[in-house]
Design a protein around this motif. Structure first.
Motif, PDB file in Angstrom:
ATOM      1  N   VAL A  85      27.253  46.280  35.614  1.00 51.22           N
ATOM      2  CA  VAL A  85      26.858  46.928  34.360  1.00 51.22           C
ATOM      3  C   VAL A  85      26.902  45.929  33.207  1.00 51.22           C
ATOM      4  O   VAL A  85      25.972  45.846  32.391  1.00 51.22           O
ATOM      5  CB  VAL A  85      27.773  48.135  34.072  1.00 51.22           C
ATOM      6  N   ALA A  86      27.971  45.160  33.124  1.00 51.16           N
ATOM      7  CA  ALA A  86      28.118  44.186  32.038  1.00 51.16           C
ATOM      8  C   ALA A  86      27.041  43.111  32.111  1.00 51.16           C
ATOM      9  O   ALA A  86      26.515  42.668  31.082  1.00 51.16           O
ATOM     10  CB  ALA A  86      29.510  43.543  32.098  1.00 51.16           C
ATOM     11  N   GLN A  87      26.696  42.678  33.314  1.00 50.92           N
ATOM     12  CA  GLN A  87      25.656  41.654  33.455  1.00 50.92           C
ATOM     13  C   GLN A  87      24.306  42.165  32.970  1.00 50.92           C
ATOM     14  O   GLN A  87      23.585  41.459  32.251  1.00 50.92           O
ATOM     15  CB  GLN A  87      25.559  41.225  34.928  1.00 50.92           C
ATOM     16  N   ASP A  88      23.958  43.395  33.341  1.00 48.32           N
ATOM     17  CA  ASP A  88      22.693  43.965  32.869  1.00 48.32           C
ATOM     18  C   ASP A  88      22.686  44.065  31.341  1.00 48.32           C
ATOM     19  O   ASP A  88      21.680  43.746  30.686  1.00 48.32           O
ATOM     20  CB  ASP A  88      22.477  45.354  33.477  1.00 48.32           C
ATOM     21  N   TRP A  89      23.798  44.496  30.790  1.00 49.28           N
ATOM     22  CA  TRP A  89      23.888  44.652  29.337  1.00 49.28           C
ATOM     23  C   TRP A  89      23.801  43.295  28.638  1.00 49.28           C
ATOM     24  O   TRP A  89      23.142  43.152  27.607  1.00 49.28           O
ATOM     25  CB  TRP A  89      25.186  45.364  28.973  1.00 49.28           C
TER      26      TRP A  89
ATOM     27  N   ARG B 142      31.962  52.857  42.481  1.00 51.44           N
ATOM     28  CA  ARG B 142      30.676  53.038  41.809  1.00 51.44           C
ATOM     29  C   ARG B 142      30.781  54.033  40.660  1.00 51.44           C
ATOM     30  O   ARG B 142      30.012  53.975  39.698  1.00 51.44           O
ATOM     31  CB  ARG B 142      29.661  53.534  42.842  1.00 51.44           C
ATOM     32  N   ILE B 143      31.733  54.963  40.758  1.00 44.50           N
ATOM     33  CA  ILE B 143      31.971  55.925  39.683  1.00 44.50           C
ATOM     34  C   ILE B 143      32.886  55.328  38.620  1.00 44.50           C
ATOM     35  O   ILE B 143      32.629  55.415  37.416  1.00 44.50           O
ATOM     36  CB  ILE B 143      32.590  57.221  40.255  1.00 44.50           C
ATOM     37  N   ILE B 144      33.981  54.687  39.073  1.00 47.50           N
ATOM     38  CA  ILE B 144      34.998  54.196  38.142  1.00 47.50           C
ATOM     39  C   ILE B 144      34.534  52.927  37.423  1.00 47.50           C
ATOM     40  O   ILE B 144      34.734  52.786  36.205  1.00 47.50           O
ATOM     41  CB  ILE B 144      36.315  53.914  38.900  1.00 47.50           C
ATOM     42  N   GLY B 145      33.899  51.995  38.175  1.00 42.65           N
ATOM     43  CA  GLY B 145      33.550  50.702  37.611  1.00 42.65           C
ATOM     44  C   GLY B 145      32.682  50.762  36.361  1.00 42.65           C
ATOM     45  O   GLY B 145      33.028  50.158  35.327  1.00 42.65           O
ATOM     46  N   PRO B 146      31.543  51.482  36.393  1.00 39.79           N
ATOM     47  CA  PRO B 146      30.719  51.560  35.186  1.00 39.79           C
ATOM     48  C   PRO B 146      31.433  52.198  34.004  1.00 39.79           C
ATOM     49  O   PRO B 146      31.217  51.801  32.849  1.00 39.79           O
ATOM     50  CB  PRO B 146      29.531  52.423  35.648  1.00 39.79           C
ATOM     51  N   ALA B 147      32.294  53.190  34.277  1.00 37.44           N
ATOM     52  CA  ALA B 147      33.048  53.808  33.183  1.00 37.44           C
ATOM     53  C   ALA B 147      34.008  52.793  32.561  1.00 37.44           C
ATOM     54  O   ALA B 147      34.119  52.692  31.329  1.00 37.44           O
ATOM     55  CB  ALA B 147      33.821  55.015  33.711  1.00 37.44           C
ATOM     56  N   VAL B 148      34.683  52.032  33.407  1.00 36.86           N
ATOM     57  CA  VAL B 148      35.573  50.987  32.908  1.00 36.86           C
ATOM     58  C   VAL B 148      34.779  49.946  32.119  1.00 36.86           C
ATOM     59  O   VAL B 148      35.198  49.503  31.046  1.00 36.86           O
ATOM     60  CB  VAL B 148      36.320  50.314  34.079  1.00 36.86           C
ATOM     61  N   ALA B 149      33.617  49.577  32.655  1.00 36.79           N
ATOM     62  CA  ALA B 149      32.779  48.587  31.972  1.00 36.79           C
ATOM     63  C   ALA B 149      32.381  49.066  30.581  1.00 36.79           C
ATOM     64  O   ALA B 149      32.408  48.293  29.614  1.00 36.79           O
ATOM     65  CB  ALA B 149      31.530  48.292  32.799  1.00 36.79           C
TER      66      ALA B 149
END
Length: 413
Positions: free
Chosen positions: A31-35, A152-159
């Protein structure tokens, strides 16, 4: 039946815990890389190039990674690849937090991650059976998928929280730190309790031998063929969900995240349900799972409202992970130990190798005919292909009523 039977194995518990932490960091980094790419370029084309650089190496190196797995000590090989992945994340994070990051650096590091991951994946997949043995393999595969989808659920929320509070660089550094968990798990394993396969000597023709081995095994060809078709044309939700959220329902990034979460929730339910299954999935089950996935994708593409689309993505995620897990277990349980690494390399090549082909096609269809047709077209192709394959097997391999009758007799007994 214990749905967590493989967790009785100490080595697998260490692996499971490390993977949960590490994969959460991996999803946060994605997520961070895309952003970060969008911050640097504001270009969808640049984002597509970075994604291709990260996933295209699987086309070239999956077989090589599988050959390495057959030749060497898988645990030691994983220590090397996981260290490489952690160092790549660390470099990206340091460049970002220091304020000197440029798009070319992101592209180079994405390619480095792609190369290491392409080698790492078949080794990691073929290492599972060496931790738990063949009896608990289906359960371990299901728990691996559960771990992947929880992350996959937790990682993007943390990001999202980390990026908002500190910036993208700290998400990369967090992922680098999370790699320590899986490295610690690998180092703490008791090697005497593993079930290693006999190493294969390096010699010419090993890749051709793997292809010949699979070609002569219809039970291995079926899951690979299904995963190639469905992976190429059906499992493109990262593209289709974004297009539907933005262009059909005119929603923002938060709604895109909600749809992605609904898919991940369904996948997690499917992964947990699979922990109750034991033994090798039948060909009939694989065909049924492929049909269920195709119909679920058609259902998602047909939903008239945002809420119904989110709801329909839950069974779509469930059927997607059921098919993927069943295909994985079918291949791993059906191959002899000395060929497992190379055959898993072929499986991953079939599963992931179609993505660079299918993604542009799905994107073009969505652009030309409307976002919904990215899903509807993919679902139709998967449905027709599955029906043709199922019909061929029923005609030539006695798959269908006879197999169903046998399963009913087992149930009655």
């Amino acid at each position: 039946m214990n749905p967590f039977s493989s967790l009785r194995v100490r080595n697998y518990r260490l692996y499971f815990g490390g993977q949960l932490i590490s994969l959460t960091g991996t999803w946060a980094q994605r997520v961070a890389q895309d952003w970060l790419v969008l911050q640097l370029t504001n270009s969808g084309t640049a984002l597509g190039i970075v994604t291709a650089l990260q996933f295209a190496p699987a086309l070239l190196l999956s077989l090589y990674g599988g050959a390495l797995a057959d030749r060497g000590d898988k645990r030691k090989l994983l220590l090397c690849t996981q260290t490489g992945l952690g160092l790549a994340a660390l470099v990206l994070g340091l460049l970002d937090v220091s304020g000197v990051i440029a798009i070319w650096q992101v592209m180079v590091l994405a390619a480095v991650l792609g190369v290491i991951s392409a080698v790492d994946t078949p080794i990691r997949q073929s290492f599972v059976i060496e931790m738990v043995g063949s009896e608990d393999l289906p359960n371990a595969v299901a728990l691996n998928a559960t771990t992947f989808n929880l992350a996959r659920i937790i990682g993007p929320a943390v990001a999202g929280l980390v990026i908002t509070a500190f910036g993208t660089g700290w998400a990369f550094l967090g992922n680098a730190a999370s790699s320590l968990a899986v490295l610690a798990g690998l180092m703490l394993m008791r090697t005497a309790e593993l079930f290693p396969s006999k190493p294969v000597d390096r010699k010419p023709g090993q890749y051709k031998a793997a292809v010949r081995y699979v070609r002569n095994r219809s039970d291995l060809v079926l899951p690979m063929l299904l995963m190639f078709i469905i992976g190429t044309f059906g499992m493109n939700y990262q593209i289709t969900i974004a297009l539907v959220a933005k262009q059909v329902f005119h929603r923002g990034a938060g709604s895109f995240g909600l749809l992605s979460t609904a898919l991940a929730v369904g996948a997690t339910i499917g992964a947990l349900a699979a922990t109750f299954r034991r033994g090798r999935p039948t060909r009939l089950f694989l065909i049924g799972a492929a049909l269920a996935f195709s119909l679920a994708e058609l259902l998602v593409g047909s939903m008239p409202t945002f809420g119904l689309t989110a709801f329909a993505l839950i069974p779509a995620g469930l059927s997607m992970i059921t098919l993927a897990q069943s295909a994985n277990a079918t291949v791993q349980l059906g191959v002899e130990p000395t060929m497992r690494g190379r055959v898993m390399g072929l499986y991953i090549l079939c599963f992931m190798g179609g993505t660079p082909i299918g993604s542009p096609i799905v994107g073009w269809v969505a652009q030309a005919f409307g976002p919904r047709w990215g899903m509807l077209g993919g679902g139709l192709i998967c449905l027709i292909a599955t029906i043709i394959i199922g019909g061929y097997l029923a005609r030539h391999h006695r798959v269908g009523l006879s197999e169903l009758r046998g399963r009913l007799e087992q149930f009655r007994a």
